[in-house]
Design a protein around this motif. Structure first.
Motif, PDB file in Angstrom:
ATOM      1  N   MET A  97       8.691 -10.366  -0.025  1.00 38.46           N
ATOM      2  CA  MET A  97       8.302 -10.088   1.372  1.00 38.46           C
ATOM      3  C   MET A  97       7.833 -11.355   2.079  1.00 38.46           C
ATOM      4  SD  MET A  97       6.438  -6.406   1.161  1.00 38.46           S
ATOM      5  CE  MET A  97       6.420  -5.991   2.905  1.00 38.46           C
ATOM      6  N   LEU A 105      -0.237  -0.453 -15.810  1.00 34.90           N
ATOM      7  CA  LEU A 105      -0.772  -1.413 -14.830  1.00 34.90           C
ATOM      8  C   LEU A 105      -0.038  -2.752 -14.910  1.00 34.90           C
ATOM      9  CD1 LEU A 105      -4.608  -0.728 -15.041  1.00 34.90           C
ATOM     10  CD2 LEU A 105      -3.227  -0.573 -12.980  1.00 34.90           C
ATOM     11  N   LEU A 119      -2.814  -6.266  -4.443  1.00 33.73           N
ATOM     12  CA  LEU A 119      -1.396  -6.496  -4.099  1.00 33.73           C
ATOM     13  C   LEU A 119      -0.866  -5.405  -3.171  1.00 33.73           C
ATOM     14  CD1 LEU A 119       0.092  -7.737  -7.502  1.00 33.73           C
ATOM     15  CD2 LEU A 119      -0.079  -9.039  -5.386  1.00 33.73           C
ATOM     16  N   ARG A 120      -1.286  -4.161  -3.424  1.00 32.70           N
ATOM     17  CA  ARG A 120      -0.863  -3.043  -2.555  1.00 32.70           C
ATOM     18  C   ARG A 120      -1.357  -3.270  -1.124  1.00 32.70           C
ATOM     19  NH1 ARG A 120      -1.197   1.471  -6.940  1.00 32.70           N
ATOM     20  NH2 ARG A 120       0.994   1.433  -7.520  1.00 32.70           N
ATOM     21  N   ARG A 142      -1.995  -6.093   0.235  1.00 28.51           N
ATOM     22  CA  ARG A 142      -1.257  -7.229   0.793  1.00 28.51           C
ATOM     23  C   ARG A 142       0.120  -6.786   1.294  1.00 28.51           C
ATOM     24  NH1 ARG A 142      -1.149 -12.817  -2.499  1.00 28.51           N
ATOM     25  NH2 ARG A 142       0.089 -14.059  -1.069  1.00 28.51           N
ATOM     26  N   ILE A 143       0.778  -5.937   0.501  1.00 30.18           N
ATOM     27  CA  ILE A 143       2.088  -5.413   0.913  1.00 30.18           C
ATOM     28  C   ILE A 143       1.930  -4.609   2.202  1.00 30.18           C
ATOM     29  CG2 ILE A 143       3.892  -3.739   0.285  1.00 30.18           C
ATOM     30  CD1 ILE A 143       3.595  -4.742  -2.615  1.00 30.18           C
ATOM     31  N   ARG A 145       7.514  -8.131  -5.496  1.00 30.10           N
ATOM     32  CA  ARG A 145       7.741  -7.568  -4.153  1.00 30.10           C
ATOM     33  C   ARG A 145       7.004  -8.391  -3.087  1.00 30.10           C
ATOM     34  NH1 ARG A 145       6.591  -1.558  -2.151  1.00 30.10           N
ATOM     35  NH2 ARG A 145       7.376  -1.891  -0.059  1.00 30.10           N
ATOM     36  N   LEU A 201      -6.360  -5.951  -9.354  1.00 28.03           N
ATOM     37  CA  LEU A 201      -5.259  -6.803  -8.898  1.00 28.03           C
ATOM     38  C   LEU A 201      -4.145  -5.979  -8.264  1.00 28.03           C
ATOM     39  CD1 LEU A 201      -4.827  -9.460 -11.733  1.00 28.03           C
ATOM     40  CD2 LEU A 201      -5.246  -9.907  -9.316  1.00 28.03           C
ATOM     41  N   VAL A 202      -3.837  -4.834  -8.899  1.00 29.75           N
ATOM     42  CA  VAL A 202      -2.803  -3.940  -8.348  1.00 29.75           C
ATOM     43  C   VAL A 202      -3.234  -3.457  -6.963  1.00 29.75           C
ATOM     44  CG1 VAL A 202      -1.756  -1.638  -8.638  1.00 29.75           C
ATOM     45  CG2 VAL A 202      -1.776  -3.240 -10.537  1.00 29.75           C
ATOM     46  N   HIS A 215      -6.947  -5.551 -14.051  1.00 28.04           N
ATOM     47  CA  HIS A 215      -5.563  -5.333 -13.610  1.00 28.04           C
ATOM     48  C   HIS A 215      -5.502  -4.283 -12.506  1.00 28.04           C
ATOM     49  CE1 HIS A 215      -3.310  -7.202 -17.275  1.00 28.04           C
ATOM     50  NE2 HIS A 215      -4.051  -8.058 -16.609  1.00 28.04           N
ATOM     51  N   ALA A 216      -6.329  -3.231 -12.627  1.00 25.14           N
ATOM     52  CA  ALA A 216      -6.344  -2.182 -11.592  1.00 25.14           C
ATOM     53  C   ALA A 216      -6.762  -2.780 -10.246  1.00 25.14           C
ATOM     54  CB  ALA A 216      -7.292  -1.067 -11.991  1.00 25.14           C
ATOM     55  N   LEU A 239       1.629  -6.827   5.065  1.00 23.41           N
ATOM     56  CA  LEU A 239       2.906  -7.468   5.401  1.00 23.41           C
ATOM     57  C   LEU A 239       3.895  -6.477   6.020  1.00 23.41           C
ATOM     58  CD1 LEU A 239       3.324  -9.713   2.225  1.00 23.41           C
ATOM     59  CD2 LEU A 239       3.007 -10.551   4.549  1.00 23.41           C
ATOM     60  N   GLY A 240       3.470  -5.231   6.133  1.00 26.26           N
ATOM     61  CA  GLY A 240       4.294  -4.224   6.806  1.00 26.26           C
ATOM     62  C   GLY A 240       5.132  -3.379   5.882  1.00 26.26           C
ATOM     63  N   GLY A 241       4.930  -3.479   4.580  1.00 31.22           N
ATOM     64  CA  GLY A 241       5.725  -2.702   3.624  1.00 31.22           C
ATOM     65  C   GLY A 241       5.054  -1.388   3.249  1.00 31.22           C
ATOM     66  N   ASP A 242       5.830  -0.496   2.623  1.00 28.99           N
ATOM     67  CA  ASP A 242       5.281   0.779   2.142  1.00 28.99           C
ATOM     68  C   ASP A 242       4.858   0.620   0.687  1.00 28.99           C
ATOM     69  OD1 ASP A 242       5.623   2.183   4.468  1.00 28.99           O
ATOM     70  OD2 ASP A 242       7.692   2.746   3.967  1.00 28.99           O
ATOM     71  N   VAL A 243       3.720   1.248   0.343  1.00 25.74           N
ATOM     72  CA  VAL A 243       3.295   1.193  -1.064  1.00 25.74           C
ATOM     73  C   VAL A 243       3.140   2.587  -1.653  1.00 25.74           C
ATOM     74  CG1 VAL A 243       2.253  -1.071  -1.327  1.00 25.74           C
ATOM     75  CG2 VAL A 243       0.959   0.735  -0.185  1.00 25.74           C
TER      76      VAL A 243
END
Lengths: 93, 227
Positions: free
Chosen positions: A88, A74, B216-217, B219-220, A84, B212-213, B209-210, B223-227
């Motif tokens: 972005m 994690l 963030l995913r 959010r990506i 990332r 938060l991850v 942390h899980a 923003l139009g990104g692949d996760v």
């Protein structure tokens, strides 16, 4: 050495210590031979107790190692995803 | 050396010392024999189980009040550890009961209420883990934990109130552990509670942390990104 390795090493030390403590039983005096034989018989009767103790500590150790591994994965994900997102957001601006 | 490593070292020493004291230093109990040694692990596990479930209740109440994810993470960490230590209690109990009572399990008040307590928190954990990521599920799970926690009181007073067969640590006449047994018991208790605290902090941080991850995913993705 990562945190996970340190935790695993310390847990292994704990197991080693417990095994040493179990093996380091002082020999009994000759006058107590009869009592010793009885105690040995009783110990044999309760073998499942020692097995259960071992299994429980293995379970707890597995939990520690698994959590440490997941935590490390994690932390890596968090770092990669944060950079990332920053990248972005920069390109969006 | 940081505090965490120092505590891990202290816990390791405590666990080793606890085992040595329980198996070598403390005398063999006159009536029950070697099997009584399980008590040095069974009772501290029960205390750690209670601590986990109480932490789950506190986290759940705070989550219902504030809706902040970190309280939910705290509640989940508490429930997980409460369940693990609860299962240890439910395994070590029958191991003692078989030679002492002649049966693996008896539907007496302490055992039955303990099994129910563990099942209630198992329901919390299943709901939280497999119920999906929606906030409604988390709120429902938190409410379940709040309602399950008072059962700890019933487990604790079961022997006194409903006259079960389960032995008590000390009886009213003041008999109980010999001084050597007392030392072994309290060292084992301190070591296991420290182990619980370390595991709790580790699991709590992992769940944070899980989350938060996950954030963030999302959010990506936005923003139009692949996760």
């Amino acid at each position: 050495m990562t945190r996970g390795h340190r935790i695993a090493a310390l847990t292994l030390c704990a197991f080693g210590g417990m095994a040493a403590a179990a093996l380091a039983q002082e020999p009994l005096e000759p006058v107590r031979q009869f009592a010793a034989a009885e105690a040995a018989l009783e110990e044999m009767k309760y073998r499942h107790l020692w097995l259960a103790y071992g299994a429980i500590w293995l379970l707890l150790m597995a939990l520690v190692v698994r959590t440490a591994k997941r935590q490390a994965a994690l932390a890596n994900d968090l770092q990669a995803l944060s950079s990332r997102v920053e990248e972005m957001e920069r390109t969006h601006d | 050396m940081n505090l965490r490593l120092a505590l891990i070292a202290l816990c390791t020493i405590g666990v080793i010392a606890g085992h040595w004291l329980a198996f070598d230093f403390a005398p063999i109990e006159a009536r029950m024999g070697v099997i009584q040694k399980i008590f040095y692990f069974h009772v501290p596990s029960a205390m750690a189980c209670y601590a986990g479930f109480i932490a789950c209740c506190v986290g759940s109440l705070a989550y219902l009040w504030s809706r902040k994810g970190r309280w939910d993470a705290l509640a989940l960490a508490g429930a997980e550890l409460g369940l693990i230590f609860g299962l240890i209690v439910l395994v070590t109990g029958p191991l003692w009961a078989r030679p002492a009572w002649g049966v693996w399990w008896k539907w007496e008040p302490r055992l039955t209420s303990m099994a129910l307590l563990v099942l209630m928190f198992a329901a919390y954990w299943v709901l939280h883990t497999f119920g999906g990521a929606g906030e409604g599920v988390r709120r429902f799970a938190a409410a379940l934990a709040v309602f399950a926690t008072p059962n700890i009181y019933f487990v604790h007073v079961a022997v006194e109130k409903w006259k079960g067969m389960h032995p008590e640590l000390e009886d009213k006449a003041g008999s109980g552990l010999s001084p050597d047994m007392r030392i072994a018991f309290f060292v084992s208790m301190a070591a296991l509670m420290l182990l619980f605290a370390l595991l709790f902090e580790q699991r709590y941080r992992m769940h944070l942390h899980a989350r938060l991850v996950g954030a963030l995913r999302r959010r990506i993705h936005r923003l139009g990104g692949d996760v």
